[in-house]
Enzyme design. Structure first.
Site, PDB file in Angstrom:
ATOM      1  CB  ILE B 140     -43.204   2.397  44.635  1.00 25.70           C
ATOM      2  CG1 ILE B 140     -41.693   2.381  44.870  1.00 25.70           C
ATOM      3  CG2 ILE B 140     -43.926   3.021  45.809  1.00 25.70           C
ATOM      4  CD1 ILE B 140     -41.098   3.768  44.821  1.00 25.70           C
ATOM      5  CD  GLU B 141     -38.238  -0.471  42.356  1.00 21.85           C
ATOM      6  OE1 GLU B 141     -37.665  -1.073  41.447  1.00 21.85           O
ATOM      7  OE2 GLU B 141     -37.605   0.030  43.321  1.00 21.85           O
TER       8      GLU B 141
END
Lengths: 331, 331
Positions: B140-141
């Protein structure tokens, strides 16, 4: 030459014809004579009468350019795709925006974009003021409607002050038009003077290497200059170019005119070495391949390896000083 | 005081007890005596023995920090969430990364992070070297596995040169460890000296306003300093804090120890005025609300409005000079 003549609407510059038989080795005087074909980059592009260039607008425009909170995600700003660390572009094939969506086209650099006669690959906006707001609203770019963006900005005292300073006398200066005018003002300062090419044009015979000078001659004599001409090495006109694999109808999507099918505005060649990948969908990584493809498609010519290398050397001479822009302190 | 004492594992600093009855108005001498409770920011944080701080590593680390092509999308870099224009954080509640995914926690600033005794809200890494790689790989980064990231970097001659210069004598210096070491080196230079608070500590009686000085006294006398102490105004320890609405189990997720349930590492208060919003999920925007919430939960106290305002004034004195970082020129 027939194809090139068609591209220019039948008007082939006399200078290009005259140079078609240019020598492949030349004296300093011979090279110097090529200065007549080009123009060095002025300090600033033309400033529109209705958007005077002021320090206050430039400062505000810079803040807005780096402001991610006028995007739907809160993390995408103009500088995400027009990244100062990457030639004010993104160095990926196609622009990637909101929620990782990938667009159809390669991000054009904003460097020297004030010198272009129209904006976007398809020229759908005439100037930087017209260009500025679309990417904020576009679902696949920043994805925030303008009313919401203005509400965000209005929530900060600092922006209230900066807009008031940039647009004195206006009762409510936080408007979409003023956002566009400030962004355009900032972008008009993003120019790249002092390239080896510009220094050569301004009289320094030693600013370019021999290969770069030979490339300059080949650039003229092979007719590249027919479209890549003027201050920004772009005629700001539209030319049909069918990139293998691309189905993008280009200018046709704007005008609906069959004559504009697959046509794109000539991109600037300034800083082309640091604004790869190339063409409307960024499918080509190398200047060598891009040069050969252009020669084949636009000029109907097969260039030999040495000529390609020389032209690429010349293209590398078009990289100027990057704008000295520091990070703004956003509120 | 009982709650605070428990937080500190029963060790309540004598200095805090001694100051619990501090006066609400004070002379210059009285204020000066409070210097003893604090430490000004050194020029650099501790440098680990196995990662000497060199100009070459700092330069490489800066390039990597701004390098979006080591992300799955090609447009997210460390600087996306740790944005230099936004206090080296992002000023949105929770970190937003690859494909617009929103994480569970607020992005901590990297400013002065070399002075922290552990990294991340849950302290799952002991140092900046340990911290550096996780966000590159996190789905998610930045969402790029390290092998792919190293392949990307290895494709650039400039990175080959910069890694070789930063890690001389290594046969293949483009390694994950060296990426982490360079990023950590760069981050150790991102410090913010010369805040009004630091200038006061260094002897300038006029560096802080009266309200800021009163806030400093209240900060000590009410016990805030019990956890927000030392160079970075953080004890780098973990304290249970149940933010209304948050279900994040914090340190417990790292240790599995029930005693760590809902515990988070004390964040730095340096630059807190420019690193909003606050707490593990960024749910609180204002320093006033954050201060009241902390007083209630951690100290079991209800502060009156004037005290809150004074403490907030003091917190505003903790903003130092932002690092003078220009955009790198990426290859």
């Amino acid at each position: 030459m027939k194809k090139m003549a068609r591209m220019l609407g039948g008007v082939l510059p006399a200078m290009v014809l005259a140079s078609a038989a240019a020598v492949t080795t030349a004296s300093a005087d011979d090279y110097a004579s090529y200065r007549a074909y080009f123009e060095p980059l002025p300090a600033l592009p033309p400033i529109p009468a209705n958007n005077s260039l002021t320090p206050e607008k430039i400062e505000l425009g810079k803040m807005l350019f780096f402001e991610p909170r006028i995007s739907g995600s809160g993390v995408i700003s103009c500088a995400t795709c027009h990244n100062p660390a990457l030639g004010w572009s993104d160095r990926i094939p196609r622009a990637t925006g909101h929620d990782g969506q990938v667009g159809e086209r390669n991000t054009p650099t904003v460097l020297n974009s004030g010198f272009l006669g129209s904006q976007f690959w398809d020229g759908r906006e005439p100037d930087l003021e017209g260009q500025a707001l679309g990417p904020i609203e576009a679902d696949i770019e920043m994805a925030m409607d303008l009313d919401s963006a203005l509400t965000v900005l209005s929530g900060f005292d600092v922006y209230k002050e900066k807009f008031a300073a940039a647009y004195p006398g206006q009762r409510n200066p936080i408007t979409a038009e003023n956002v566009a005018f400030a962004l355009a003002s900032f972008q008009r300062t993003l120019n790249t003077p002092n390239s080896p090419f510009d220094r050569f044009l301004q009289g320094d015979d030693n600013a370019m290497t021999e290969a770069q000078k030979r490339g300059m001659v080949a650039f003229v004599s092979n007719g590249c200059i027919a479209c890549h001409r003027g201050v920004n090495l772009s005629d700001s006109r539209f030319h049909r170019f069918e990139l293998p694999g691309s189905t993008d109808q280009g200018r046709f999507l704007v005008t609906g005119d069959e004559g504009d099918m697959f046509a794109f505005r000539t991109p600037t060649l300034r800083n082309v070495a640091v604004t790869y990948p190339y063409f409307n969908n960024g499918a080509v990584d190398s200047l060598e391949e891009a040069t050969q493809l252009m020669a084949r498609q636009m000029l109907g010519r097969e260039l030999n390896r040495r000529t390609v290398n020389d032209i690429v050397a010349f293209l590398n001479a078009l990289t100027g000083d990057m704008p000295d822009v520091s990070f703004p302190a956003l509120p």
